[in-house]
Scaffold this motif. Structure first.
Motif, PDB file in Angstrom:
ATOM      1  N   GLY A 115      14.304   3.424   7.630  1.00  0.00           N
ATOM      2  CA  GLY A 115      14.758   4.239   8.752  1.00  0.00           C
ATOM      3  C   GLY A 115      15.130   3.452  10.000  1.00  0.00           C
ATOM      4  O   GLY A 115      16.190   3.665  10.591  1.00  0.00           O
ATOM      5  N   ASP A 116      14.269   2.487  10.381  1.00  0.00           N
ATOM      6  CA  ASP A 116      14.497   1.766  11.625  1.00  0.00           C
ATOM      7  C   ASP A 116      15.764   0.921  11.583  1.00  0.00           C
ATOM      8  O   ASP A 116      16.537   0.891  12.530  1.00  0.00           O
ATOM      9  CB  ASP A 116      13.306   0.839  11.906  1.00  0.00           C
ATOM     10  N   PHE A 117      15.940   0.191  10.462  1.00  0.00           N
ATOM     11  CA  PHE A 117      17.019  -0.790  10.431  1.00  0.00           C
ATOM     12  C   PHE A 117      18.370  -0.156  10.182  1.00  0.00           C
ATOM     13  O   PHE A 117      19.380  -0.636  10.662  1.00  0.00           O
ATOM     14  CB  PHE A 117      16.750  -1.817   9.333  1.00  0.00           C
ATOM     15  N   GLU A 118      18.375   0.935   9.398  1.00  0.00           N
ATOM     16  CA  GLU A 118      19.653   1.434   8.918  1.00  0.00           C
ATOM     17  C   GLU A 118      20.566   1.844  10.061  1.00  0.00           C
ATOM     18  O   GLU A 118      21.762   1.580  10.037  1.00  0.00           O
ATOM     19  CB  GLU A 118      19.413   2.599   7.963  1.00  0.00           C
ATOM     20  N   LYS A 119      19.986   2.470  11.096  1.00  0.00           N
ATOM     21  CA  LYS A 119      20.878   2.963  12.134  1.00  0.00           C
ATOM     22  C   LYS A 119      21.534   1.838  12.916  1.00  0.00           C
ATOM     23  O   LYS A 119      22.645   2.011  13.424  1.00  0.00           O
ATOM     24  CB  LYS A 119      20.144   3.960  13.051  1.00  0.00           C
ATOM     25  N   TYR A 120      20.873   0.673  12.976  1.00  0.00           N
ATOM     26  CA  TYR A 120      21.540  -0.475  13.608  1.00  0.00           C
ATOM     27  C   TYR A 120      22.575  -1.091  12.669  1.00  0.00           C
ATOM     28  O   TYR A 120      23.680  -1.389  13.063  1.00  0.00           O
ATOM     29  CB  TYR A 120      20.502  -1.517  14.016  1.00  0.00           C
ATOM     30  N   LEU A 121      22.144  -1.279  11.411  1.00  0.00           N
ATOM     31  CA  LEU A 121      23.044  -1.961  10.470  1.00  0.00           C
ATOM     32  C   LEU A 121      24.285  -1.133  10.195  1.00  0.00           C
ATOM     33  O   LEU A 121      25.346  -1.683   9.928  1.00  0.00           O
ATOM     34  CB  LEU A 121      22.297  -2.246   9.168  1.00  0.00           C
ATOM     35  N   GLU A 122      24.179   0.198  10.286  1.00  0.00           N
ATOM     36  CA  GLU A 122      25.350   1.037  10.060  1.00  0.00           C
ATOM     37  C   GLU A 122      26.434   0.742  11.080  1.00  0.00           C
ATOM     38  O   GLU A 122      27.620   0.734  10.759  1.00  0.00           O
ATOM     39  CB  GLU A 122      24.963   2.504  10.127  1.00  0.00           C
ATOM     40  N   VAL A 123      26.023   0.487  12.317  1.00  0.00           N
ATOM     41  CA  VAL A 123      27.005   0.189  13.367  1.00  0.00           C
ATOM     42  C   VAL A 123      27.522  -1.230  13.193  1.00  0.00           C
ATOM     43  O   VAL A 123      28.713  -1.503  13.352  1.00  0.00           O
ATOM     44  CB  VAL A 123      26.374   0.376  14.751  1.00  0.00           C
ATOM     45  N   ILE A 124      26.614  -2.165  12.816  1.00  0.00           N
ATOM     46  CA  ILE A 124      27.017  -3.566  12.764  1.00  0.00           C
ATOM     47  C   ILE A 124      27.963  -3.831  11.590  1.00  0.00           C
ATOM     48  O   ILE A 124      28.982  -4.489  11.744  1.00  0.00           O
ATOM     49  CB  ILE A 124      25.778  -4.480  12.657  1.00  0.00           C
ATOM     50  N   CYS A 125      27.611  -3.317  10.402  1.00  0.00           N
ATOM     51  CA  CYS A 125      28.448  -3.643   9.261  1.00  0.00           C
ATOM     52  C   CYS A 125      28.490  -2.521   8.228  1.00  0.00           C
ATOM     53  O   CYS A 125      28.632  -2.784   7.038  1.00  0.00           O
ATOM     54  CB  CYS A 125      27.996  -4.945   8.613  1.00  0.00           C
ATOM     55  N   GLY A 126      28.371  -1.295   8.671  1.00  0.00           N
ATOM     56  CA  GLY A 126      28.596  -0.129   7.833  1.00  0.00           C
ATOM     57  C   GLY A 126      28.054  -0.205   6.465  1.00  0.00           C
ATOM     58  O   GLY A 126      28.577   0.199   5.479  1.00  0.00           O
ATOM     59  N   LYS A 161       0.870  -1.181   0.000  1.00  0.00           N
ATOM     60  CA  LYS A 161       0.000   0.000   0.000  1.00  0.00           C
ATOM     61  C   LYS A 161       0.907   1.232   0.000  1.00  0.00           C
ATOM     62  O   LYS A 161       1.409   1.635   1.040  1.00  0.00           O
ATOM     63  CB  LYS A 161      -0.900   0.004   1.234  1.00  0.00           C
ATOM     64  N   VAL A 162       1.144   1.780  -1.194  1.00  0.00           N
ATOM     65  CA  VAL A 162       2.109   2.866  -1.324  1.00  0.00           C
ATOM     66  C   VAL A 162       1.578   4.089  -0.585  1.00  0.00           C
ATOM     67  O   VAL A 162       0.536   4.642  -0.918  1.00  0.00           O
ATOM     68  CB  VAL A 162       2.360   3.201  -2.798  1.00  0.00           C
ATOM     69  N   ALA A 163       2.334   4.503   0.449  1.00  0.00           N
ATOM     70  CA  ALA A 163       1.927   5.689   1.192  1.00  0.00           C
ATOM     71  C   ALA A 163       2.555   6.928   0.580  1.00  0.00           C
ATOM     72  O   ALA A 163       1.957   8.004   0.593  1.00  0.00           O
ATOM     73  CB  ALA A 163       2.337   5.562   2.654  1.00  0.00           C
ATOM     74  N   ASP A 164       3.766   6.783   0.030  1.00  0.00           N
ATOM     75  CA  ASP A 164       4.473   7.948  -0.480  1.00  0.00           C
ATOM     76  C   ASP A 164       5.454   7.494  -1.559  1.00  0.00           C
ATOM     77  O   ASP A 164       6.332   6.691  -1.288  1.00  0.00           O
ATOM     78  CB  ASP A 164       5.223   8.631   0.666  1.00  0.00           C
ATOM     79  N   ALA A 165       5.271   7.958  -2.796  1.00  0.00           N
ATOM     80  CA  ALA A 165       6.126   7.516  -3.886  1.00  0.00           C
ATOM     81  C   ALA A 165       7.445   8.284  -3.932  1.00  0.00           C
ATOM     82  O   ALA A 165       8.356   7.902  -4.663  1.00  0.00           O
ATOM     83  CB  ALA A 165       5.397   7.672  -5.219  1.00  0.00           C
ATOM     84  N   ASP A 166       7.567   9.350  -3.170  1.00  0.00           N
ATOM     85  CA  ASP A 166       8.778  10.156  -3.176  1.00  0.00           C
ATOM     86  C   ASP A 166       9.920   9.378  -2.511  1.00  0.00           C
ATOM     87  O   ASP A 166       9.754   8.882  -1.398  1.00  0.00           O
ATOM     88  CB  ASP A 166       8.502  11.461  -2.416  1.00  0.00           C
ATOM     89  N   PRO A 167      11.100   9.237  -3.188  1.00  0.00           N
ATOM     90  CA  PRO A 167      12.173   8.400  -2.644  1.00  0.00           C
ATOM     91  C   PRO A 167      12.585   8.767  -1.220  1.00  0.00           C
ATOM     92  O   PRO A 167      12.829   7.882  -0.393  1.00  0.00           O
ATOM     93  CB  PRO A 167      13.326   8.631  -3.613  1.00  0.00           C
ATOM     94  N   VAL A 168      12.660  10.065  -0.909  1.00  0.00           N
ATOM     95  CA  VAL A 168      13.157  10.453   0.422  1.00  0.00           C
ATOM     96  C   VAL A 168      12.176  10.003   1.508  1.00  0.00           C
ATOM     97  O   VAL A 168      12.565   9.379   2.505  1.00  0.00           O
ATOM     98  CB  VAL A 168      13.374  11.979   0.485  1.00  0.00           C
ATOM     99  N   ALA A 169      10.891  10.296   1.287  1.00  0.00           N
ATOM    100  CA  ALA A 169       9.895   9.922   2.287  1.00  0.00           C
ATOM    101  C   ALA A 169       9.781   8.401   2.397  1.00  0.00           C
ATOM    102  O   ALA A 169       9.660   7.845   3.497  1.00  0.00           O
ATOM    103  CB  ALA A 169       8.545  10.517   1.931  1.00  0.00           C
ATOM    104  N   ALA A 170       9.855   7.714   1.236  1.00  0.00           N
ATOM    105  CA  ALA A 170       9.763   6.253   1.261  1.00  0.00           C
ATOM    106  C   ALA A 170      10.956   5.670   2.008  1.00  0.00           C
ATOM    107  O   ALA A 170      10.808   4.721   2.780  1.00  0.00           O
ATOM    108  CB  ALA A 170       9.712   5.709  -0.164  1.00  0.00           C
ATOM    109  N   THR A 171      12.160   6.246   1.793  1.00  0.00           N
ATOM    110  CA  THR A 171      13.341   5.768   2.509  1.00  0.00           C
ATOM    111  C   THR A 171      13.130   5.881   4.004  1.00  0.00           C
ATOM    112  O   THR A 171      13.396   4.938   4.764  1.00  0.00           O
ATOM    113  CB  THR A 171      14.575   6.596   2.101  1.00  0.00           C
ATOM    114  N   GLU A 172      12.631   7.039   4.419  1.00  0.00           N
ATOM    115  CA  GLU A 172      12.412   7.248   5.850  1.00  0.00           C
ATOM    116  C   GLU A 172      11.435   6.210   6.401  1.00  0.00           C
ATOM    117  O   GLU A 172      11.656   5.612   7.450  1.00  0.00           O
ATOM    118  CB  GLU A 172      11.877   8.675   6.063  1.00  0.00           C
ATOM    119  N   ALA A 173      10.356   5.959   5.627  1.00  0.00           N
ATOM    120  CA  ALA A 173       9.315   5.066   6.142  1.00  0.00           C
ATOM    121  C   ALA A 173       9.768   3.611   6.149  1.00  0.00           C
ATOM    122  O   ALA A 173       9.369   2.845   7.029  1.00  0.00           O
ATOM    123  CB  ALA A 173       8.048   5.211   5.299  1.00  0.00           C
TER     124      ALA A 173
END
Lengths: 86, 165, 132
Positions: free
Chosen positions: B154-165, B139-151
């Motif tokens: 967003g949650d996983f990236e900050k963990y994965l950045e520390v685990i394996c950059g 169910k596409v909430a937002d087709a804009d890449p920036v908003a979609a990235t955030e949605a």
């Protein structure tokens, strides 16, 4: 008590295997069948573990492990074939 | 040095799986498994492994545990979401494919991110090209890449950045 | 007690199996079937196997191994299937309201045509892929 609940769980899993089999038979395209096959592989390997419990033979758990491995390889191979990159 | 780390990790993984498979342990079996795992990990033609990218600092290990919990929570939520959509009489779906940009640089990080996206509510990774991930969204909430990235990531990236950059 | 908890977990897991089967039958196209087929079977099999492991502790190690293996490989196979399905999206009748991947594919193909017209050796980006 636990046995009755577990029998119900196994029956439900078998029923869902059957329902997924309907999608496998109906298609309409090869992709749909492969998606159904993917889900059925997971259900079947879980059911093999349940069979190991019901029959009391531990060796079937290893069978489930190998079946999971082979099923994964099979689904990926089918997907790559459908994509045209095999 | 990097391959040494990958070799040690491969050895530990193989031996760990062996120990789980031979559950009531005996010394002989464990030793035989250790020898076989060591021989495989010491192969001269060792392919470059994505495990090289795993960080092993205490902070990264802490984040692995936190990530596991975030992942399990997302998995349960996504299943409730699937249950709602499948059992709803009108099938509330509006599918589409959106583009998402990730900051992760290593192959392992992108693999884990793509897998996590597939198991989170309403999304499946269709294709990865460099740092772009193409995600099927039920169910596409937002087709804009920036908003979609955030949605989506967003949650996983900050963990994965520390685990394996 | 552990046996009853384990059996109940298995029951919840098999309910998720049933959910994924219903999803496979009800959803309108391959992508949406994948959504139901992947997510629900992953959690379903994890619960089912952990439940069996609680009922028989000597199965627990292998059951956890299989559950972890499924959690790692199931998204990979569905990703491979999604890529294949995207090549056939028109024939499948998949409705994709924004389709960023198709747009980017078209942009790449147009760029390749432009480069070929300009006489340079453009690299073939879409090697061996069905686009119908």
């Amino acid at each position: 008590m636990a046995d009755a609940i577990f029998i119900a769980a196994v029956s439900l899993a078998a029923l869902s295997l059957l329902l997924a089999g309907i999608r496998l038979a109906k298609g309409p395209w090869a992709i749909d069948r492969t998606v159904a096959l993917d889900a059925m592989t997971i259900m079947a390997s879980s059911l093999i573990v349940a069979f190991a419990l019901l029959s009391g033979r531990r060796i079937y758990v290893d069978v489930a492990l190998v079946y999971g491995l082979v099923g994964f390889a099979g689904v990926v191979a089918l997907a790559r074939y459908l994509e045209g990159g095999l | 040095m990097k391959t040494l780390k990958a070799r040690v990790l491969v050895f530990l993984t193989l031996w760990g799986v062996w120990l789980v498979l031979t559950a009531p342990w005996s010394v002989q079996e464990a030793a035989a498994g250790a020898v076989a795992a060591f021989l495989i990990a010491a192969l001269p033609f060792f392919p470059s492994s994505p495990l090289e990218d795993l960080r092993l600092s205490p902070k990264a290990l802490l984040y692995v545990v936190a990530y596991a919990f975030v992942f399990l929570k997302a998995l349960v939520l996504s299943n409730l979401d699937v249950a709602f959509r499948v059992l709803h009489p009108k099938l509330p779906i509006a599918p589409g494919i959106v583009k998402v940009k990730t900051k992760l640089k290593t192959p392992l990080g992108r693999l884990l991110l793509a897998n996590s996206i597939t198991l989170t509510p309403g999304t499946i990774t269709v294709e990865t090209r460099g740092q772009d991930l193409y995600v099927h969204w039920i169910k596409v909430a937002d087709a804009d890449p920036v908003a979609a990235t955030e949605a989506i990531v967003g949650d996983f990236e900050k963990y994965l950045e520390v685990i394996c950059g | 007690m552990a046996a009853i908890i384990g059996a109940s977990l298995s029951l919840v897991g098999s309910l998720f199996f049933l959910l994924s089967a219903i999803g496979l039958l009800r959803m309108p196209d391959a992508f949406n079937r994948m959504q139901a087929g992947t997510k629900a079977t992953t959690l379903g099999s994890m619960l089912f196997l952990v439940g069996i492991g609680l009922m028989r502790p000597d199965f627990l190690g292998r059951a956890l191994l299989l559950a972890g293996f499924i959690a790692l490989t199931n998204p990979v196979s569905s990703n491979a299937l999604a890529r294949a399905a995207h090549g056939y999206r028109k024939r499948l009748g998949a409705k994709l309201a924004p389709d960023a991947l198709a747009e980017d594919d078209e942009a790449l193909a147009a760029a390749a045509v432009r480069d070929a017209a300009a006489g340079s050796q453009a690299p073939r980006v879409q090697e061996g892929r069905h686009v119908d």
